[in-house]
Design an enzyme around this catalytic site. Structure first.
Site, PDB file in Angstrom:
ATOM      1  N   GLU A 660       0.828  -1.190   0.000  1.00 30.60           N
ATOM      2  CA  GLU A 660       0.000   0.000   0.000  1.00 30.60           C
ATOM      3  C   GLU A 660       0.871   1.252   0.000  1.00 30.60           C
ATOM      4  O   GLU A 660       1.883   1.324   0.691  1.00 30.60           O
ATOM      5  CB  GLU A 660      -0.917   0.002   1.225  1.00 30.60           C
ATOM      6  CG  GLU A 660      -1.850  -1.202   1.292  1.00 30.60           C
ATOM      7  CD  GLU A 660      -2.647  -1.228   2.585  1.00 30.60           C
ATOM      8  OE1 GLU A 660      -2.866  -0.137   3.162  1.00 30.60           O
ATOM      9  OE2 GLU A 660      -3.021  -2.327   3.040  1.00 30.60           O
ATOM     10  N   SER A 661       0.406   2.240  -0.763  1.00 32.82           N
ATOM     11  CA  SER A 661       1.216   3.458  -0.915  1.00 32.82           C
ATOM     12  C   SER A 661       1.393   4.190   0.399  1.00 32.82           C
ATOM     13  O   SER A 661       2.461   4.755   0.677  1.00 32.82           O
ATOM     14  CB  SER A 661       0.565   4.379  -1.956  1.00 32.82           C
ATOM     15  OG  SER A 661      -0.760   4.719  -1.552  1.00 32.82           O
TER      16      SER A 661
END
Length: 1451
Positions: A660-661
């Site tokens: 996930e960013s």
């Protein structure tokens, strides 16, 4: 400082007083030598047309300056009057050096000149005391290294090059070599190296000479390293840290050898061809090759030594330069893709082999001194070891072998400075190459294994690996991995035994023997307390107070190892469930009760085996605590002076970057903050670090994701990173370097799980160097066994298994012996460190190899055993272990006994095993006098015939063997081979000293002794009712013999063994219904134990004697057969231990046994003898045994087995025992308190009553002599006890239970049927004696009896018995009828005289007068007038009070 100290060993030769003639002669000799050399050079020059023509072309032609200088020297040398040391060497060296330098001279002339210089140098003309010697040496080096000559043919060129090498080596070996400067030494080495490379295209001889010279030069130089002072002033001015410095030369004197394209040899050759040979074929060996200063890994220029230091006499500076140059030679193949699988022999292994050999020589000679010179040490720690890690994975066995030799030397000399480097080498090289599953070839495996075994032969190697690495939370378990590797490598899996297996076994045994040797150094007693954590304390970065003191570091490292083990368990819990894993760690005090970010971060950072996916998810979580952990986690990294991509690689290797960013951003923010904090370099702020990090991740994905078709270019990358550095651009070179680094080497965002044996990448190496500055000091172990207990506990199981498997597969005796040595070492360690389970496992394993436990499938097991060397060696080893380390054997005793029993069944045990074990020397009597001989299954002293097991034991078994001798078929004569095999078997058994196990059992520890006894009981088997096979019985007898033997040998610890021994014997006795050797051994063994132990164990006397009651439980048939022998043994026991038997319980058993013998025809004599011993003269009678002995004597008296005399003697024993009662009563009154005396007198009265009751029974004996004697004895016992002062109330009991009962019984017998009367001959005489006894006792006690309230009743009974006897109808009863009136009259007269019987007027009740005449008148009416003739004239008195005599009343 930083140079050689001029020691006495290299001073000028001391001059000794000599004669002037000798001095003059010496001068002349040197002059002649130089003169001859001048002549040689001139002679060669004259052969050349160029030089020879000068002499004949005319007077106007001048001679060449080279010839002139030589002739001038020739004229001068004999005119010098001074010592040669005072002559400037330049004067006689310069002409030769000019010839060498000249480019006009050809190879032959230059060669002769070089020979002349070589001769002068080797004759020790020059030394440190010579005038201007330093200038002279410099001139020689400069001239030789700049030698010029015309090349006419290849052979002459090689000769000149060889002589150049000779001269340069002579310079370094000369006494004056210490005057050479650092620069000149470097020049010499560089020149030799050029020749080495040039020789590659020349002849083989030159190649070998050049290489040898290079080795000798390095040896000469580094040999002096220990003599060099410390190098504080030899460092570059202002330099304080040398950790990251790579030494390098100034541009004026820089070594060559490192090329940009990775092909050093071709570039070097090209330079040589252009530098040495010109178009005119003239040769030139230049001084130094110009090359840029070497760069270190971080891109910084290495700091060179200044020019001043390089011109001083040589020392550390030149050694640093040379060593750096040698290391740089290894870099030529740095980028050729070296790896375990991909690498092959495509590169030239010659250069690295040559360089490694030189490096090894330098380390061998420099040794421990290197640690005192930081720049040298830094080179070894970083550059050298990094290269060794790469070359360690070489496919070339030669290179790998040399690398391992260097590492071994480094371990010996510098291991304290190379802790993490050594860990990396073993983890990434040795452990990878030693296992085929990593793709290593057999040759690689073999070389790596040989190297590992060499390390294992260093006594402290494994200890130090364990203490420094296995016990360090941040390091791997190198010791454990190496030990497992050796164990696994020794296992032949589905293949025959190979040299690799034997090699691994050697290493394993070397480790074990090292531990065994340390046991003797007095350190085993070092107290090792169990480690326990009672509360959490921060432990990740804790240091020991004193790493040099075992009292500090031993508990420290043991605690760390305990924590490390618990962390591994915690990691496993965490991998299954992170939340529960952290709770588990809190519960085991490895994390605080209230979690703090730092402790969790350290757990993630330093714990091996964590699931990196879970760690990444935790660190990327948005939870505030997780963010704090992430920042603390980043803070554990050291990014000092590290490139951004390298730092990012290290950071992302420790966990998996989340997908996930937002998580990626949090992770990179933490990383960027830490990186900028430590290595800002050209970055303006943290944001710049963060953006650039993001950019690198994106670039990495772009370049290495196969789904991305259009790859980012360098320009794209640079364009994407514009204006990120605080609004400015980063340098293009900086970004380009990052771009190509990522392109060539992917950043793995999904790192490998687990510890494994990862390859050493550049980034990992940089991290290792950073860690090495902070790691705890290296612990040097001495020769004491501080940690051997813990280490051996780890490796013992695999070790025993490995040695056992090799032993099983081995076919040669030398391998057998190696395994046996290993077994014995394991046994010694197990015993000394109290590892009983390990020793048991070893015994179990060894017993399998003896073949004694195998079902006997061969026809002649004895011969098979004699032919099997492995079985014989294993057997000796088993019993050696049992004898040496028996204290620590537990369950292993069962296996040992199985072997012993097998030897017993084969008839191979010597007869002395059980007899010696029982220690017959302590027996109190000769077994030959026991009546029937006791059997002994081991009494046969001779060996049975070959291959014939002994089938039976015991008396009947042997007898049957004797009977069958004549009926056996004649046996064939054994062959010589059979005899030899049998002899080997006997010798093997002799070496085993099996008997010592039992004879020395008194020294066994209690637990081991108990287990040995239980094993014997177990091996004997539970006795079965009914018939058992002869073989099983023989085994049971043999085991029982040994059990009895160890019981007798351990009399001081009989309490430990007794319960088991007793229960075993009881089982035998109670389950046997027929006589056999086993029950015989059990019964007599029990008696023997009692005989031997009673004198020493009075506290156990009751228990020992109670055990003899087992004899009473024997089956009647069995008891009857052994009764005589049992009685003899009991008799001996009594005679030897009568004084030690003090309790009624013990005497009850003895008396019971003796009583039984009374009616046994064979045993009664011995029984009566024992009873006589006890009772005669009261010698051993006591209140404890009085009643029992009296009862036993009664039974002997009643017994009709023996002669009548014995019965009479028994009665005498009973009667004589009264004297004991009298004596005891007197002693009680005199020596004890009144209350105690009263109690004792009461007890004596009870004993007396039991005695006379016994005599009463004998009075009914059928034999006249016996019953009459018993009556007289009873009368004596009744009338002779006045001194006892029996209680008055005892007499009515006595009359009632003894006298009246006896009279009634006799009367009944007299009135019996004819048969009874026939059996009781002359009963009337007995009746007479009985009546006399009645009256005598009554009258004797009249005074006492008359005081009783029951006197009247007693008196009536007396008259009643007389009345009864008057009515008896017996044969020849006249005497009885005559006696009774007389006795009655006499009694009445005595009673009258004593005032007991007096006329009274009172009627009824217990009136003596009335009752007397009431009964007497019925029998003899006239007696009253006879006794009281004047009754009518005497006044009647009132009746006296009961219990009071008439005389008392009158008074």
């Amino acid at each position: 400082m930083g140079r050689l100290r001029l020691q006495s060993s290299i001073n000028a030769i001391e001059e000794e007083p000599e004669e002037c003639e000798a001095t003059s002669s010496n001068k002349s000799a040197l002059g002649c030598m130089i003169n001859s050399e001048i002549g040689a050079v001139l002679a060669v020059m004259r052969r050349n047309v160029r030089w020879g023509g000068r002499y004949v072309s005319g007077d106007d032609q001048l001679e060449h300056t080279l010839i002139q200088s030589l002739k001038t020297l020739r004229r001068q040398i004999f005119s010098w009057q001074h010592e040669w040391q005072s002559v400037n060497p330049s004067l006689y060296l310069q002409p030769f050096l000019d010839v060498i330098r000249s480019d006009e001279t050809g190879a032959p002339i230059t060669g002769v000149a070089l020979s002349s210089i070589y001769k002068i140098l080797t004759l020790d003309v020059l030394d440190v005391n010579t005038v201007n010697v330093d200038d002279a040496m410099h001139l020689v080096v400069d001239a030789v290294t700049c030698c010029r000559f015309e090349v006419t043919d290849p052979a002459s060129e090689e000769v000149v090059l060889t002589k150049i090498l000779q001269v340069l080596l002579a310079c370094m070996k000369s006494k004056a070599s210490v005057m050479l400067s650092n620069q000149h030494v470097c020049t010499i080495v560089n020149t030799c190296f050029r020749v080495v490379h040039q020789a590659g295209s020349k002849g083989e001889l030159l190649q070998r000479i050049a290489r040898h010279t290079m080795h000798e030069l390095v040896r000469c130089i580094f040999l002096h390293l220990p003599d060099v002072d410390n190098t504080e002033q030899s460092l570059v001015k202002g330099g304080s840290s040398v950790k990251n410095e790579n030494a390098g030369l100034d541009t004026d004197y820089n070594f060559s050898g490192k090329s940009e394209n990775g092909s050093g040899a071709s570039e070097f050759d090209g330079q040589l061809s252009s530098g040495i040979y010109n178009s005119a074929s003239s040769g030139l060996i230049g001084g130094m090759m110009d090359e840029s200063i070497p760069r270190n890994d971080n891109g910084k220029d290495a700091v060179p030594y200044d020019l001043h230091l390089m011109t001083e006499p040589y020392g550390v500076p030149c050694m640093v330069e040379i060593f750096h140059f040698l290391c740089s030679l290894l870099n030529v193949v740095e980028h050729t893709g070296m790896g375990l699988r991909a690498n092959s022999l495509t590169f030239d292994e010659d250069v690295p082999l040559f360089a490694l050999g030189l490096i090894n020589s330098a380390i061998e000679l420099g040794g421990p001194a290197i640690r005192h010179h930081p720049r040298l040490l830094s080179l070894i720690q970083d550059e050298l070891f990094r290269n060794l890690m790469q070359f360690g994975l070489s496919m070339s066995p030669l290179i790998l072998s040399m690398v391992c030799s260097i590492v071994l030397n480094l371990y010996q000399h510098l291991r304290t400075e190379l802790k993490l480097q050594l860990e990396a080498f073993f983890s990434c090289v040795i452990l990878r190459l030693s296992q085929s599953r990593f793709g290593a070839s057999y040759q690689q495996q073999e070389v790596a294994m040989e190297a590992l075994v060499d390390f294992c032969r260093q006594k402290t190697f494994m200890v130090e690996m364990y203490a420094n690495l296995d016990c360090d939370i941040t390091c791997g378990n190198v010791f454990e991995e190496l030990a497992n590797l050796l164990s696994k490598s020794a296992f032949p899996v589905n293949c025959p035994l190979s040299s690799m297996h034997i090699l691994a076994l050697d290493g394993l045994i070397a480790v074990i023997q090292g531990m065994a040797e340390r046991i003797g150094n007095g350190s085993v007693g070092f107290e090792l307390t169990p480690v326990n954590l009672q509360e959490y304390t921060p432990f990740w970065m804790v240091k020991c107070e004193n790493y040099g003191d075992p009292e500090h570091w031993v508990p420290f490292v043991r605690r760390r190892k305990y924590i490390k083990r618990r962390l591994m368990i915690g990691a496993d819990h965490f991998n299954r469930d992170p939340k529960k894993g952290l709770e588990f760690l809190q519960g085991t005090y490895l994390l605080p009760e209230k979690l703090d970010p730092q402790s969790v971060a350290c757990f993630f950072r330093y714990t091996a085996g964590l699931d990196k996916n879970l760690v990444g998810d935790f660190l990327g979580n948005h939870d505030e605590f997780c963010v704090q952990v992430l920042n603390e986690f980043a803070g554990t990294f050291d990014f000092q002076d590290m490139n951004l991509d390298t730092a990012l690689r290290l950071f992302l290797e420790t966990f998996r970057l989340p997908g996930e960013s937002q998580k990626i951003q949090r992770v990179l923010e933490a990383f960027s903050g830490r990186y900028y904090e430590q290595s800002p370099l050209i970055l303006a702020n943290r944001d710049a670090a963060l953006l650039l990090s993001y950019s690198l991740i994106m670039l990495n994905t772009d370049q290495h994701n196969v789904q991305v078709k259009k790859k980012m270019t360098e320009e794209d990358f640079i364009r994407n990173n514009r204006h990120i550095n605080g609004g400015n651009d980063l340098p293009r070179d900086f970004l380009s370097e990052l771009y190509y680094s990522i392109c060539k080497n992917e950043i793995r965002t999904t790192p490998e799980q687990g510890a494994g044996f990862a390859e050493m990448t550049p980034s990992r190496w940089i991290d290792l160097m950073h860690k090495s500055r902070k790691t705890s000091p290296y612990i040097v172990s001495d020769s004491r066994a501080y940690l051997d207990h813990d280490m051996f506990a780890i490796m013992s199981g695999p070790t025993i298994a490995a040695i056992s498997v090799v032993f099983d597969h081995a076919e040669y005796e030398d391998v057998y012996q190696t395994c046996i040595d290993g077994f014995l070492a394991v046994a010694k360690i197990s015993a000394c460190h109290h590892l009983e389970d390990v020793l048991d496992d070893l015994v179990v394993s060894l017993c399998k190899f003896t073949t004694l436990l195998n079902p006997s499938s061969v026809e002649e097991p004895v011969l098979a055993f004699g032919d099997d060397a492995k079985a014989r060696m294993a057997t000796v080893t088993v019993f050696t272990i049992a004898n040496r380390y028996g204290d620590f054997i537990r369950t292993g005793w069962r296996n040992i006994l199985d072997c012993i029993l097998r030897l017993h069944k084969l008839g191979l045990l010597p007869a002395r095993v059980a007899s010696d074990a029982a220690d017959d020397s302590e027996l109190s009597s000769d077994p030959g006098s026991h009546g029937k001989p006791l059997t002994n299954s081991l009494s046969s002293a001779h060996m049975q015939s070959i291959g014939t097991p002994r089938r039976s034991s015991g008396l009947m078994g042997r007898f049957s063997q004797l009977l069958s001798l004549d009926t056996e078929e004649p046996r064939s004569q054994p062959t010589e081979q059979q005899l030899a095999a049998h002899q080997r078997t006997l010798q093997t058994i002799q070496k085993c000293h099996i008997d010592s196990i039992f004879t020395e059992s008194k020294f066994l520890h209690a637990d081991s002794l108990l287990q040995l006894a239980r094993a014997l009981i177990w091996a004997a088997g539970r006795p079965q009712k009914g018939s058992t096979s002869p073989e099983d019985e023989d085994t049971a007898v043999f085991c029982l013999e040994l059990l009895i033997a160890i019981t007798l040998n351990n009399r001081d610890r009989i309490g430990l063994l007794w319960q088991g021994v007793y229960e075993h014997i009881a089982n035998i006795v109670q389950s046997t219904v027929v006589a056999c050797a086993l029950v015989e051994k059990a019964v007599f063994g029990l008696l023997r134990i009692c005989q031997r132990l009673l004198p020493y164990k009075e506290n156990l006397a009751d228990e020992l004697l109670r055990s003899l009651q087992l004899v009473l439980k024997l089956d009647a048939r069995v008891a009857d057969q052994y009764c005589e022998q049992i009685t003899q043994e009991v008799s001996r026991l009594v005679k030897a231990n009568a004084t030690h038997i003090r309790s009624p319980m013990g005497w009850r058993t003895i008396a019971s046994l003796l009583s039984i013998t009374a009616r046994h025809p064979d045993a009664s004599e011995s029984g009566f003898e024992a009873l006589t011993f006890i009772m005669a003269d009261g010698a051993h009678l006591s209140p404890a045994n009085f009643v029992l002995c009296a009862d036993a004597a009664r039974q002997f008296a009643e017994s009709r087995v023996g002669q009548t005399d014995r019965s009479i003697q028994s009665v005498d024993l009973m009667a004589g025992s009264v004297s004991c009662l009298v004596r005891w009563a007197q002693d009680a009154r005199e020596g004890t308190a009144e209350a105690e005396a009263a109690k004792l007198c009461q007890d004596i009265g009870e004993m007396w009553l039991r005695l006379v009751q016994g005599l009463r029974k004998v009075c009914l004996d059928q034999r006249e002599e016996v019953r009459n004697h018993a009556l007289l004895s009873l009368q004596m016992c009744l009338t002779g006890v006045d001194e006892i002062h029996l209680p008055l109330g005892l007499w009515p009991q006595c009359f009632e239970m003894v006298i009246f009962t006896m009279l009634d019984d006799l009367a009944e017998i007299a009135q019996g049927n004819p048969q009874t009367q026939k059996e009781y001959r002359n009963i009337e005489g007995t009746l007479v004696l009985a009546l006399k006894l009645l009256t005598k006792v009554f009258l004797h006690l009249l005074n006492e009896l008359s005081q009783l309230s029951s006197f009247c009743k007693l008196w009536r009974n007396v008259i009643g018995r007389m009345e009864k006897y008057m009515k008896l109808k017996v044969k020849r009863g006249e005497k009885l009828l005559e006696l009774i009136p007389e006795l009655l009259k006499n009694t009445l007269l005595v009673m009258k005289t004593k005032g007991v019987l007096v006329p009274t007027s009172t009627l009824g009740g217990d009136n003596v007068w009335e009752q007397t005449w009431l009964h007497v008148n019925k029998i003899f009416p006239s007696l009253q007038s006879e006794v009281f003739p004047n009754l009518d004239s005497e006044p009647l008195q009132s009746s006296p009070v009961l219990g009071e005599s008439a005389s008392d009343q009158t008074n």
